[in-house]
Write an enzyme that holds these catalytic residues in place. Structure first.
Site, PDB file in Angstrom:
ATOM      1  N   SER A 281     -56.602-104.016  22.729  1.00 20.79           N
ATOM      2  CA  SER A 281     -56.835-105.399  22.309  1.00 20.79           C
ATOM      3  C   SER A 281     -57.816-106.061  23.254  1.00 20.79           C
ATOM      4  O   SER A 281     -58.031-105.592  24.377  1.00 20.79           O
ATOM      5  CB  SER A 281     -55.526-106.202  22.300  1.00 20.79           C
ATOM      6  OG  SER A 281     -54.648-105.750  21.296  1.00 20.79           O
ATOM      7  N   SER A 319     -56.338-102.313  17.337  1.00 24.39           N
ATOM      8  CA  SER A 319     -56.822-103.280  18.328  1.00 24.39           C
ATOM      9  C   SER A 319     -56.628-104.703  17.820  1.00 24.39           C
ATOM     10  O   SER A 319     -56.972-105.025  16.689  1.00 24.39           O
ATOM     11  CB  SER A 319     -58.305-103.034  18.625  1.00 24.39           C
ATOM     12  OG  SER A 319     -58.753-103.873  19.671  1.00 24.39           O
ATOM     13  N   ASP A 321     -58.131-108.119  18.161  1.00 27.42           N
ATOM     14  CA  ASP A 321     -59.373-108.721  18.656  1.00 27.42           C
ATOM     15  C   ASP A 321     -59.408-110.193  18.262  1.00 27.42           C
ATOM     16  O   ASP A 321     -59.620-110.532  17.087  1.00 27.42           O
ATOM     17  CB  ASP A 321     -60.586-107.992  18.068  1.00 27.42           C
ATOM     18  CG  ASP A 321     -60.602-106.514  18.430  1.00 27.42           C
ATOM     19  OD1 ASP A 321     -59.889-106.128  19.365  1.00 27.42           O
ATOM     20  OD2 ASP A 321     -61.317-105.744  17.763  1.00 27.42           O
TER      21      ASP A 321
END
Length: 403
Positions: A281, A319, A321
């Site tokens: 992340s 992830s 983001d």
């Protein structure tokens, strides 16, 4: 006499512990002394000049506080707090917006933030399983502030990345005291980078990640506004620095085993390594003194993904983001109990330079998070800092002059 012997023994244990602590601190300090920011390696993305500190705190009145938690051989985490101004944020709110590049994460307070287009608390960054503890501690801290006695709702904004490799994340080690210390210790001036605060246990591109920051100042003809960025990096991909394929040259990048297995047998193959998919992340916080409302701040926040893409991220499935942007300009502040808001803000046509500054500052902040990070061991693992001597060689090889 017996008591005296016990005292001597206890003192000996204390002295040994103190010596070990000193050596650990000295080693960390020595590592930090050997690190370098991107510009010291000749990497200066974009065309606009940075602010005096090349940090998010170049935006006037923005403050950053950090608490690093390193306990025993397992806890490696922390808290990073970003305060848009030094007043009561609940009473004097700033316009803000959150952009989600890939939503595999937890970002407390995000729905109200985007619904109302404003921040009423500082922004906290921490580890995944500590989000709710951090939110609770910040809510309690806010409710204790002056002129908050009648407040019955608070929207703490907390982002996270998962540092469960180096950190015993299941113990949820972030305490209310750590949160309060980060909030109350927030200051302007230089911002510590690398393996500190919420970046203590993070990993980026297979190397030690952490906290990074950068800024840009627009020319007077473009408004003279300042844009500052702070990142918490814990993501992956195929690292490139100013276009140089650093990840490939160092032999550490996403999907390298899958790719190497299809190359001729003479090609290097990283057998035995897990095939990293670029998961993790990243949290990006963008501050500006340009008078921008929440609608255009959402556009600014979305440009963070372009800066991340330049570094080699593809926003993988695993992830989270997130990019949050806010404006500190007095002309767009929102008093909590005002019956109407009369603001003066930049028109759409004036946004392009702010977009450019944001993309460039995000890119550089990511590099700073990597280059300033130090090797960290914890929770039975060690993650190395990216080797700057090799980075310098690669930059030279690809025509990027590093001193």
């Amino acid at each position: 006499m017996r008591m005296k012997r016990m005292d001597t023994f206890a003192f000996g244990r204390f002295a040994a512990f103190a010596a070990l602590a000193f050596l650990s601190t000295a080693s960390t300090f020595a590592q930090a002394q050997q690190r370098a920011r991107a510009r010291e390696l000749g990497v200066a993305p974009g065309i606009f000049a940075p602010g005096k500190l090349n940090a998010i705190t170049d935006v006037a009145d923005v403050r950053v506080g950090q608490v690093t938690l390193q306990e025993g051989d397992k806890v490696r985490t922390g808290v990073t707090a970003v305060l848009p101004h030094g007043g009561n944020l609940y009473r004097s709110r700033v316009p803000a917006a959150l952009h989600v590049g890939n939503g595999f994460g937890k970002f407390a307070g995000s729905t109200q933030l985007n619904e109302l287009g404003e921040l009423e608390t500082p922004v906290l960054l921490t580890c995944t399983l500590c989000v709710w503890k951090a939110a609770d501690a910040m809510a309690a801290w806010m409710l204790e502030q002056p002129d908050m006695q009648q407040v019955r709702s608070i929207n703490p904004v907390v982002g996270e990345t998962n540092d469960g490799g180096l950190n015993d994340i299941r113990s949820r080690p972030v305490t209310a005291k750590a949160v309060r210390d980060a909030l109350e210790g927030a200051r302007g001036g230089p911002v510590e980078e690398g393996s500190v605060g919420a970046g203590t246990g993070t990993v980026a591109f297979g190397w030690k990640g952490g906290i990074g920051t950068s800024s840009r100042v627009l020319p007077a003809s473009l408004g003279g506004w300042t844009v500052g960025v702070l990142v918490q990096t814990n993501f992956g991909g195929v690292l490139q620095v100013a276009g140089a394929p650093v990840g490939r040259e160092l032999g550490r990048y996403s999907f390298q085993n899958a790719v190497a297995s299809e190359l001729p047998s003479s090609a290097p193959f990283a057998s035995g390594l897990a095939d990293d998919r670029g998961d993790g992340s990243v949290i990006v916080v963008i501050a500006t003194d340009a008078p921008i409302g929440d609608r255009n701040l959402a556009r600014v926040a979305s440009r963070a993904m372009m800066g991340l893409g330049r570094t080699g991220s593809s926003a993988s499935n695993g992830s989270g983001d997130y990019a949050l942007a806010f404006s500190t300009a007095a002309s767009v502040r929102r008093a909590f109990d005002a019956p109407r808001h009369t603001t003066t803000e930049l028109a759409n046509e004036e946004m392009s330079a702010v977009f450019q500054a944001s993309v460039d500052a995000v890119e550089e902040a990511v590099y700073n998070s990597l280059f300033m990070a130090t090797t960290v061991s914890g929770n039975g693992q060690t993650v190395e800092a990216i080797p700057l001597d090799r980075v310098r060689e690669i930059l030279e090889k690809y025509g990027i002059r590093a001193p």
